[in-house]
Each structure stands twice: as structure tokens, then as C-alpha cells.
Design a protein around this motif. Structure first.
Motif, PDB file in Angstrom:
ATOM      1  N   LEU A   1     -17.124   1.891 -19.608  1.00  0.00           N
ATOM      2  CA  LEU A   1     -16.150   0.808 -19.608  1.00  0.00           C
ATOM      3  C   LEU A   1     -16.668  -0.433 -18.895  1.00  0.00           C
ATOM      4  CD1 LEU A   1     -12.770   2.610 -18.783  1.00  0.00           C
ATOM      5  CD2 LEU A   1     -13.531   1.741 -20.983  1.00  0.00           C
ATOM      6  N   THR A   2     -16.615  -1.548 -19.564  1.00  0.00           N
ATOM      7  CA  THR A   2     -16.885  -2.828 -18.910  1.00  0.00           C
ATOM      8  C   THR A   2     -15.604  -3.264 -18.204  1.00  0.00           C
ATOM      9  OG1 THR A   2     -16.159  -4.117 -20.815  1.00  0.00           O
ATOM     10  CG2 THR A   2     -18.494  -3.480 -20.737  1.00  0.00           C
TER      11      THR A   2
ATOM     12  N   GLN B   1     -14.047  -5.939 -18.600  1.00  0.00           N
ATOM     13  CA  GLN B   1     -13.192  -6.557 -19.609  1.00  0.00           C
ATOM     14  C   GLN B   1     -12.410  -5.507 -20.405  1.00  0.00           C
ATOM     15  OE1 GLN B   1     -16.420  -7.183 -19.169  1.00  0.00           O
ATOM     16  NE2 GLN B   1     -16.483  -9.335 -18.507  1.00  0.00           N
ATOM     17  N   LYS B   2     -13.093  -4.421 -20.741  1.00  0.00           N
ATOM     18  CA  LYS B   2     -12.440  -3.353 -21.503  1.00  0.00           C
ATOM     19  C   LYS B   2     -11.386  -2.650 -20.639  1.00  0.00           C
ATOM     20  CE  LYS B   2     -13.665   0.030 -24.995  1.00  0.00           C
ATOM     21  NZ  LYS B   2     -14.782   0.722 -25.693  1.00  0.00           N
ATOM     22  N   MET B   3     -11.717  -2.474 -19.372  1.00  0.00           N
ATOM     23  CA  MET B   3     -10.762  -1.848 -18.451  1.00  0.00           C
ATOM     24  C   MET B   3      -9.495  -2.695 -18.356  1.00  0.00           C
ATOM     25  SD  MET B   3     -10.289   0.707 -16.357  1.00  0.00           S
ATOM     26  CE  MET B   3      -8.552   0.676 -16.770  1.00  0.00           C
ATOM     27  N   TRP B   4      -9.670  -4.002 -18.265  1.00  0.00           N
ATOM     28  CA  TRP B   4      -8.536  -4.905 -18.174  1.00  0.00           C
ATOM     29  C   TRP B   4      -7.711  -4.875 -19.462  1.00  0.00           C
ATOM     30  CZ3 TRP B   4      -5.375  -6.830 -14.985  1.00  0.00           C
ATOM     31  CH2 TRP B   4      -4.651  -7.998 -15.222  1.00  0.00           C
ATOM     32  N   SER B   5      -8.367  -4.750 -20.600  1.00  0.00           N
ATOM     33  CA  SER B   5      -7.666  -4.679 -21.883  1.00  0.00           C
ATOM     34  C   SER B   5      -6.809  -3.423 -21.976  1.00  0.00           C
ATOM     35  CB  SER B   5      -8.672  -4.701 -23.044  1.00  0.00           C
ATOM     36  OG  SER B   5      -9.332  -5.948 -23.114  1.00  0.00           O
ATOM     37  N   ILE B   6      -7.322  -2.319 -21.454  1.00  0.00           N
ATOM     38  CA  ILE B   6      -6.557  -1.070 -21.437  1.00  0.00           C
ATOM     39  C   ILE B   6      -5.295  -1.240 -20.600  1.00  0.00           C
ATOM     40  CG2 ILE B   6      -6.554   1.308 -20.573  1.00  0.00           C
ATOM     41  CD1 ILE B   6      -9.536   1.426 -21.333  1.00  0.00           C
TER      42      ILE B   6
ATOM     43  N   SER C   1      -2.777  -3.418 -22.342  1.00  0.00           N
ATOM     44  CA  SER C   1      -2.149  -2.700 -23.440  1.00  0.00           C
ATOM     45  C   SER C   1      -0.993  -1.840 -22.939  1.00  0.00           C
ATOM     46  CB  SER C   1      -3.184  -1.827 -24.160  1.00  0.00           C
ATOM     47  OG  SER C   1      -2.599  -1.132 -25.237  1.00  0.00           O
TER      48      SER C   1
ATOM     49  N   THR D   1     -10.432   4.072 -28.088  1.00  0.00           N
ATOM     50  CA  THR D   1     -11.266   2.897 -27.771  1.00  0.00           C
ATOM     51  C   THR D   1     -12.267   3.189 -26.666  1.00  0.00           C
ATOM     52  OG1 THR D   1      -9.774   1.956 -26.094  1.00  0.00           O
ATOM     53  CG2 THR D   1      -9.303   1.436 -28.398  1.00  0.00           C
ATOM     54  N   ILE D   2     -12.155   4.385 -26.091  1.00  0.00           N
ATOM     55  CA  ILE D   2     -13.054   4.772 -25.006  1.00  0.00           C
ATOM     56  C   ILE D   2     -14.008   5.840 -25.514  1.00  0.00           C
ATOM     57  CG2 ILE D   2     -13.203   5.651 -22.646  1.00  0.00           C
ATOM     58  CD1 ILE D   2     -10.281   4.861 -22.269  1.00  0.00           C
ATOM     59  N   GLU D   3     -15.275   5.602 -25.413  1.00  0.00           N
ATOM     60  CA  GLU D   3     -16.266   6.552 -25.916  1.00  0.00           C
ATOM     61  C   GLU D   3     -16.690   7.509 -24.821  1.00  0.00           C
ATOM     62  OE1 GLU D   3     -19.422   4.184 -27.371  1.00  0.00           O
ATOM     63  OE2 GLU D   3     -18.231   3.206 -28.939  1.00  0.00           O
TER      64      GLU D   3
END
Length: 203
Positions: free
Chosen positions: A157-158, A160-165, A168, A200-202
Motif C-alpha cells: 500500500l502506498t 495514497q492508496k491507504m488514504w483512498s481506502i 471509501s 484493491t489490495i494485492e
């Protein structure tokens, strides 16, 4: 016992017990939370809170120095409740993927079930208390992010991706708070939303 002794004993003030003080403090917090959500921070005074409780405003100042300290106490208590829910999930004996789903669900359930808490925590905005109100969400977000990073690794997780989660989940909760739905009524779609976020998380 003579009449003088009876009169003297009648005016003896018994010391408050710690349990009684805590109960009274919690009652103040609950009433103040409702009023802040209904009327906004600026629209509520310490006297109004006291009037709602049918006590003197001095009784409120016994526990809280001013309105800002009262609001801070509400925010601190509410974020503590949310943090406890996340800690419960982290201590479950299940797989990391299952924990991620449970974390997302715990967040949604807390927000929808404790809608007034959530509104105080995240949705009330006032320029006079911005610094105060930013501290709680930032600290809670850090704990939430730390738990998610722990389960899937920072390499996945970047920021930015953490913040998007987080956004959401926050958007989902905010929508259903406005709809005044119960968690049980939206549990199915909440599960679907949590599972979608997981895709969305690999991991």
C-alpha cells in the motif's frame, strides 16, 4: 438525639463517590454530544447544556473548564471507542485477509451504529476548534493505517492508496448516517463494500 444535632446532620454534605462522579460526567458528555450534533458547536452554550440536564451551569464547570474542553473530552472518548473496536479485530485468531474485512466492517458498524459519535468526530467543522478537532481524526487515522499496513505490508500500500481506502469507508458511513439506516439493514451491502475494497489490495 436533640433537634440541634438533627439540623446539623441534615446539612452535612456527603463526599461524592468516584463512581457517581463518573456517571455524572458521562451523562454530561452524552447530552452535550446530542446538542452539538443538533445545533452545532457555536449554537450550544454551557448554560444550555446545564438547562437540558436540569442542573446549575456550575455543575458542568465542576467537570469541564470550558466548552472547548468539554468537546475535547467527547472527541477523545469517542475515538477511544473506535480504537477499541479495531484492537478487538487485531486480536482475533483469523487470517490477515479476514482481519482486513473485519476491520472495514468494524469501522462501518461503529460509524452507523454510533452516528452522533461519528458526526462529532469527523463531520463538525468550526474555525474556532479546527486544531482541536483535527487531532483526533489524525491520530485515529494513523492507528487505522498502522493496522492495515501490519496486515498487508507497507510495500503493498502506498500512502495514497491507504488514504483512498479510508475515504471509501468514510464516504460509505457518511452516506448511511444521512439515510438514518441501522447497521443490520445495511449489513449485506456493507459486507460487499468491504470485500470490494479488499479486491484493491494485492495480498
Amino acid at each position: 438525639m436533640n433537634s440541634g444535632q438533627l439540623i446539623q446532620e441534615a446539612f452535612i454534605i456527603s463526599p461524592r463517590k468516584p463512581v457517581d462522579q463518573q456517571l455524572e460526567r458521562n451523562t454530561i458528555l452524552n447530552v452535550a454530544r446530542d446538542l452539538f450534533v443538533e445545533k452545532g458547536y457555536r449554537g450550544v452554550s454551557m448554560r444550555q447544556i446545564a438547562a437540558t440536564l436540569n442542573v446549575s451551569h456550575g455543575a458542568i464547570y465542576y467537570h469541564f473548564q470550558n466548552k472547548a474542553s468539554l468537546l475535547y473530552s467527547i472527541v477523545a472518548e469517542d475515538f477511544s471507542l473506535l480504537d477499541q473496536e479495531l484492537e478487538k479485530v487485531m486480536n482475533m485468531g483469523i487470517s490477515d485477509k479476514e482481519k482486513l474485512i473485519e476491520i472495514f466492517m468494524a469501522y462501518i458498524k461503529f460509524g452507523v451504529t454510533h452516528s452522533k459519535h461519528y458526526e462529532i468526530m469527523f463531520l463538525i467543522k468550526d474555525e474556532n476548534i479546527n486544531t482541536l478537532m483535527n487531532r483526533g481524526p489524525n491520530e485515529s487515522y494513523e492507528k487505522f493505517a498502522k493496522a492495515v499496513y501490519q496486515l498487508c505490508g507497507p510495500q503493498v500500500l502506498t500512502p495514497q492508496k491507504m488514504w483512498s481506502i479510508f475515504l471509501s469507508l468514510h464516504g460509505f458511513v457518511t452516506h448511511y448516517i444521512k439515510c438514518e439506516e441501522t447497521f443490520e439493514n445495511i449489513k449485506g451491502i456493507a459486507t460487499s463494500h468491504a470485500e470490494f475494497i479488499l479486491t484493491t489490495i494485492e495480498i
